[in-house]
Design an enzyme around this catalytic site. Sequence first.
Site, short mmCIF file in Angstrom:
data_model
loop_
_atom_site.label_atom_id
_atom_site.label_comp_id
_atom_site.label_asym_id
_atom_site.label_seq_id
_atom_site.Cartn_x
_atom_site.Cartn_y
_atom_site.Cartn_z
N ALA A 13 1.84 -10.10 0.94
CA ALA A 13 0.54 -10.59 0.46
C ALA A 13 -0.55 -10.55 1.53
O ALA A 13 -1.73 -10.67 1.21
CB ALA A 13 0.70 -12.01 -0.09
N ASP A 160 1.06 8.35 -9.17
CA ASP A 160 1.25 9.80 -9.34
C ASP A 160 0.68 10.25 -10.68
O ASP A 160 0.05 11.30 -10.78
CB ASP A 160 2.75 10.13 -9.25
CG ASP A 160 3.35 9.48 -8.02
OD1 ASP A 160 2.94 9.84 -6.91
OD2 ASP A 160 4.20 8.57 -8.16
N HIS A 188 9.21 8.87 -6.97
CA HIS A 188 7.91 8.81 -6.28
C HIS A 188 8.12 9.44 -4.90
O HIS A 188 8.29 8.76 -3.89
CB HIS A 188 7.45 7.35 -6.18
CG HIS A 188 6.18 7.19 -5.37
ND1 HIS A 188 5.00 7.79 -5.70
CD2 HIS A 188 5.94 6.50 -4.23
CE1 HIS A 188 4.08 7.48 -4.81
NE2 HIS A 188 4.63 6.71 -3.90
P1 NAD Z 1 1.15 -3.10 5.07
O1 NAD Z 1 1.95 -2.85 6.29
O2 NAD Z 1 -0.33 -3.15 5.14
O3 NAD Z 1 1.61 -4.47 4.39
C1 NAD Z 1 2.95 -4.75 4.17
C2 NAD Z 1 3.10 -6.24 4.22
O4 NAD Z 1 4.43 -6.55 3.83
C3 NAD Z 1 2.89 -6.84 5.63
O5 NAD Z 1 1.97 -7.92 5.56
C4 NAD Z 1 4.29 -7.28 6.03
O6 NAD Z 1 4.28 -8.43 6.88
C5 NAD Z 1 4.87 -7.59 4.66
N1 NAD Z 1 6.33 -7.64 4.64
C6 NAD Z 1 7.20 -6.88 5.34
N2 NAD Z 1 8.45 -7.28 5.07
C7 NAD Z 1 8.36 -8.29 4.19
C8 NAD Z 1 9.31 -9.12 3.54
N3 NAD Z 1 10.63 -8.99 3.77
N4 NAD Z 1 8.86 -10.06 2.69
C9 NAD Z 1 7.54 -10.23 2.47
N5 NAD Z 1 6.59 -9.48 3.06
C10 NAD Z 1 7.01 -8.52 3.91
O7 NAD Z 1 1.63 -2.00 4.00
P2 NAD Z 1 0.92 -1.57 2.64
O8 NAD Z 1 -0.01 -0.46 2.93
O9 NAD Z 1 0.45 -2.77 1.91
O10 NAD Z 1 2.17 -0.90 1.88
C11 NAD Z 1 3.25 -1.66 1.45
C12 NAD Z 1 4.33 -0.75 0.86
O11 NAD Z 1 3.85 -0.08 -0.31
C13 NAD Z 1 4.78 0.36 1.82
O12 NAD Z 1 6.19 0.53 1.73
C14 NAD Z 1 4.07 1.61 1.25
O13 NAD Z 1 4.73 2.80 1.60
C15 NAD Z 1 4.18 1.31 -0.23
N6 NAD Z 1 3.30 2.06 -1.11
C16 NAD Z 1 3.82 2.47 -2.30
C17 NAD Z 1 3.04 3.18 -3.20
C18 NAD Z 1 3.62 3.63 -4.51
O14 NAD Z 1 2.96 4.41 -5.23
N7 NAD Z 1 4.82 3.21 -4.89
C19 NAD Z 1 1.71 3.45 -2.89
C20 NAD Z 1 1.22 3.03 -1.66
C21 NAD Z 1 2.02 2.34 -0.77
C1 LMR Z 2 1.40 7.05 -1.79
O1 LMR Z 2 1.88 7.85 -2.59
O2 LMR Z 2 0.19 7.08 -1.47
C2 LMR Z 2 2.28 6.00 -1.18
O3 LMR Z 2 3.59 6.12 -1.63
C3 LMR Z 2 2.18 5.93 0.29
C4 LMR Z 2 2.90 7.09 0.95
O4 LMR Z 2 3.69 6.85 1.85
O5 LMR Z 2 2.65 8.23 0.55
#
Ligand code: NAD
Ligand code: LMR
Length: 327
Positions: A13, A160, A188
């Site tokens: 969060a 996507d 993904h």
């Molecule tokens: P970020 O590093 O800005 O934020 C992640 C947060 O998660 C941090 O505040 C961290 O302290 C917290 N965190 C880590 N471990 C934790 C735990 N065990 N419990 C609770 N909180 C925890 O990263 P972000 O840019 O917000 O991305 C988060 C995730 O989403 C990444 O794995 C990223 O690759 C993924 N993502 C997925 C998609 C998708 O389409 N599925 C798209 C974008 C990003």
């Molecule tokens: C995305 O598709 O933008 C996310 O899954 C972040 C990444 O690692 O590509």
Amino acid sequence: MAKSPVRIAVTGAAGQIAYALVFRIASGALLGPDQPVILHLLDLPPMQGALKGVMMELEDCAFPALAGMVATDDPKTAFKDIDIGFLVGARPRGKGMERKDLLGANAEIFTVQGRALNEAAKRTARILVVGNPANTNAHIAMKSAPDLSPDCFSAMIRLDHNRAASMLAGKAGVAVDAIEKLVVWGNHSPTMYPDYRFAEANGRKLAEIIGDEAWNRDVFIPTVGKRGAAVIEARGASSAASAANAAIDQVRDWVVGSHGRWVSMAVASDGSYGIPEGIMFGVPVTTEAGTVTRIPDLAMDEFARERFALTLNELKEERDAVAHLLG
Ligand code: NAD
Ligand code: LMR
């Protein structure tokens, strides 16, 4: 009569996706401005200070629908009686990495959180996994929560789907919301198969409007598949606002309904299309009030079968790589 509040957990969060997500949830973009929400915000102990800042900003927005907030570093507290969960918290990849390179770092998070969901969440909860690699993390969470139905879980493939729709709209010269029956199959990851063979816009087949099969294979599929890496390259950080937007789109359609439109969701396979049961695989669905109905029996030509096998094999490999965590 006033509606009773819906409890929504967001993990990670204090991270960048959450920063683009929680304000939109609280403003009513997810469930409507007349639906009160209580936010359950989970992050790691060192992030509690930053999380406090996010909560101060949420207060300062004076959102009428924000009926309360809970901040915690304990998953069970975060998931207590929740109706909806956005599992975002996980490490993002950097330049030159694939999402599956994160499995080692992130998989454990989802066993712990799956168990906590099993204990604390409402039995009807709808849980979206965003943290990468999203499909396999969702598989881990689902398997770690045996008292919750597999129907409670999905992984995010909507980013996507939205990327594909936007690119197709530009190529075909149609409005993005005119596009129907687009599918993103599988994982993904770059093996995903964005498939517009069935897609239509304004009553015409999109493939006929575009009329360029080489563009499909050589430009469209690889561009959609590698869009996340392209954003990382350009921005120096992984997508955040578009990821939060896709999370809202996927969960809103799931819990409110897609009104007959096909949307792509990664859900636990029921065995259809030959996908082994339990693998979280992107498929076309329609949705209504938390229920997902898969679009069955779509025809596969030789190219589609190849693409399908590629992404399925990758998900099988990821599943096997985490089997030791699932007993
Ligand atoms: P970020 O590093 O800005 O934020 C992640 C947060 O998660 C941090 O505040 C961290 O302290 C917290 N965190 C880590 N471990 C934790 C735990 N065990 N419990 C609770 N909180 C925890 O990263 P972000 O840019 O917000 O991305 C988060 C995730 O989403 C990444 O794995 C990223 O690759 C993924 N993502 C997925 C998609 C998708 O389409 N599925 C798209 C974008 C990003
Ligand atoms: C995305 O598709 O933008 C996310 O899954 C972040 C990444 O690692 O590509």
